[in-house]
Design a protein around this motif. Structure first.
Motif, PDB file in Angstrom:
ATOM      1  N   ARG A   9       0.822  -1.202   0.000  1.00 42.48           N
ATOM      2  CA  ARG A   9       0.000   0.000   0.000  1.00 42.48           C
ATOM      3  C   ARG A   9       0.861   1.259   0.000  1.00 42.48           C
ATOM      4  O   ARG A   9       0.544   2.236  -0.674  1.00 42.48           O
ATOM      5  N   GLU A  10       1.948   1.239   0.735  1.00 41.83           N
ATOM      6  CA  GLU A  10       2.850   2.393   0.767  1.00 41.83           C
ATOM      7  C   GLU A  10       3.494   2.597  -0.601  1.00 41.83           C
ATOM      8  O   GLU A  10       3.664   3.732  -1.057  1.00 41.83           O
ATOM      9  N   GLY A  11       3.838   1.513  -1.277  1.00 35.26           N
ATOM     10  CA  GLY A  11       4.386   1.619  -2.625  1.00 35.26           C
ATOM     11  C   GLY A  11       3.379   2.247  -3.581  1.00 35.26           C
ATOM     12  O   GLY A  11       3.734   3.098  -4.409  1.00 35.26           O
ATOM     13  N   TRP A  12       2.124   1.831  -3.482  1.00 39.48           N
ATOM     14  CA  TRP A  12       1.075   2.413  -4.318  1.00 39.48           C
ATOM     15  C   TRP A  12       0.891   3.892  -4.002  1.00 39.48           C
ATOM     16  O   TRP A  12       0.722   4.711  -4.889  1.00 39.48           O
ATOM     17  N   ARG A  13       0.916   4.211  -2.702  1.00 33.37           N
ATOM     18  CA  ARG A  13       0.746   5.608  -2.300  1.00 33.37           C
ATOM     19  C   ARG A  13       1.857   6.475  -2.868  1.00 33.37           C
ATOM     20  O   ARG A  13       1.616   7.557  -3.406  1.00 33.37           O
ATOM     21  N   LYS A  14       3.103   5.992  -2.773  1.00 34.66           N
ATOM     22  CA  LYS A  14       4.238   6.757  -3.294  1.00 34.66           C
ATOM     23  C   LYS A  14       4.147   6.922  -4.807  1.00 34.66           C
ATOM     24  O   LYS A  14       4.429   7.996  -5.340  1.00 34.66           O
TER      25      LYS A  14
ATOM     26  N   LYS B 128       5.099  16.806 -13.687  1.00 32.89           N
ATOM     27  CA  LYS B 128       4.538  17.832 -14.560  1.00 32.89           C
ATOM     28  C   LYS B 128       3.989  17.212 -15.834  1.00 32.89           C
ATOM     29  O   LYS B 128       2.970  17.617 -16.331  1.00 32.89           O
ATOM     30  N   ALA B 129       4.691  16.234 -16.372  1.00 33.81           N
ATOM     31  CA  ALA B 129       4.254  15.577 -17.609  1.00 33.81           C
ATOM     32  C   ALA B 129       3.741  14.189 -17.259  1.00 33.81           C
ATOM     33  O   ALA B 129       4.484  13.223 -17.217  1.00 33.81           O
ATOM     34  N   ARG B 130       2.444  14.103 -16.989  1.00 34.82           N
ATOM     35  CA  ARG B 130       1.846  12.811 -16.662  1.00 34.82           C
ATOM     36  C   ARG B 130       1.804  11.978 -17.929  1.00 34.82           C
ATOM     37  O   ARG B 130       1.491  12.471 -19.003  1.00 34.82           O
ATOM     38  N   LYS B 131       2.122  10.704 -17.795  1.00 31.63           N
ATOM     39  CA  LYS B 131       2.230   9.851 -18.966  1.00 31.63           C
ATOM     40  C   LYS B 131       1.189   8.751 -18.955  1.00 31.63           C
ATOM     41  O   LYS B 131       1.443   7.653 -18.475  1.00 31.63           O
ATOM     42  N   PRO B 132       0.000   9.033 -19.501  1.00 36.47           N
ATOM     43  CA  PRO B 132      -0.994   7.961 -19.610  1.00 36.47           C
ATOM     44  C   PRO B 132      -0.624   7.035 -20.761  1.00 36.47           C
ATOM     45  O   PRO B 132       0.363   7.253 -21.455  1.00 36.47           O
ATOM     46  N   ALA B 133      -1.416   6.019 -20.965  1.00 36.27           N
ATOM     47  CA  ALA B 133      -1.172   5.090 -22.068  1.00 36.27           C
ATOM     48  C   ALA B 133      -1.173   5.860 -23.381  1.00 36.27           C
ATOM     49  O   ALA B 133      -1.897   6.839 -23.540  1.00 36.27           O
TER      50      ALA B 133
ATOM     51  N   ALA C 133       1.469   9.526  -5.465  1.00 35.83           N
ATOM     52  CA  ALA C 133       1.938  10.870  -5.133  1.00 35.83           C
ATOM     53  C   ALA C 133       2.914  11.369  -6.195  1.00 35.83           C
ATOM     54  O   ALA C 133       2.853  12.531  -6.610  1.00 35.83           O
ATOM     55  N   ALA C 134       3.793  10.489  -6.667  1.00 35.22           N
ATOM     56  CA  ALA C 134       4.742  10.873  -7.710  1.00 35.22           C
ATOM     57  C   ALA C 134       4.002  11.219  -9.002  1.00 35.22           C
ATOM     58  O   ALA C 134       4.378  12.157  -9.712  1.00 35.22           O
ATOM     59  N   PHE C 135       2.941  10.481  -9.304  1.00 38.26           N
ATOM     60  CA  PHE C 135       2.137  10.766 -10.498  1.00 38.26           C
ATOM     61  C   PHE C 135       1.557  12.173 -10.430  1.00 38.26           C
ATOM     62  O   PHE C 135       1.620  12.927 -11.393  1.00 38.26           O
ATOM     63  N   PHE C 136       1.020  12.547  -9.278  1.00 38.11           N
ATOM     64  CA  PHE C 136       0.414  13.865  -9.150  1.00 38.11           C
ATOM     65  C   PHE C 136       1.446  14.979  -9.106  1.00 38.11           C
ATOM     66  O   PHE C 136       1.162  16.102  -9.509  1.00 38.11           O
TER      67      PHE C 136
END
Length: 101
Positions: free
Chosen positions: A62-67, A76-81, A70-73
């Motif tokens: 869960r902590e890995g998912w949270r990190k 600056k350049a979010r990378k979706p599919a 948080a890094a995704f948000f």
């Protein structure tokens, strides 16, 4: 003499505000799914992954998912599919797609 309160109109205003907040939350969740690229997943797969995340009791996972979230948000350049792997703009999946909210 004190002015009487119109409880009916106050209750209606509160109900309207609650409805608007709920609609905004649903819209934001949809935007989150699209921003992460998860809209390319089959609805059953996405639901299963979310249910697994809810059921997970492993603090490390869960902590890995949270990190990662948080890094995704923070990025600056979010990378979706890539767009080529996603449905054409405005198109709905033929099978297993989520119903519109």
């Amino acid at each position: 003499m004190r002015k009487l309160r119109d409880f009916d109109s106050e209750l209606k205003a509160l109900a309207d505000k609650a409805k608007a907040i709920k609609e905004r939350r649903v819209r934001q969740l949809g935007e989150l799914v699209a921003a992460t690229g998860a809209d390319t997943l089959d609805a059953d797969l996405l639901a299963g992954a979310l249910l697994d995340a809810i059921a997970s009791k492993d603090a490390t996972t869960r902590e890995g998912w949270r990190k990662a979230g948080a890094a995704f948000f923070r990025s600056k350049a979010r990378k979706p599919a890539p767009r080529s792997e996603r449905e054409p703009e405005g198109a709905l999946p033929l099978e297993g797609g989520a119903a519109s909210a």
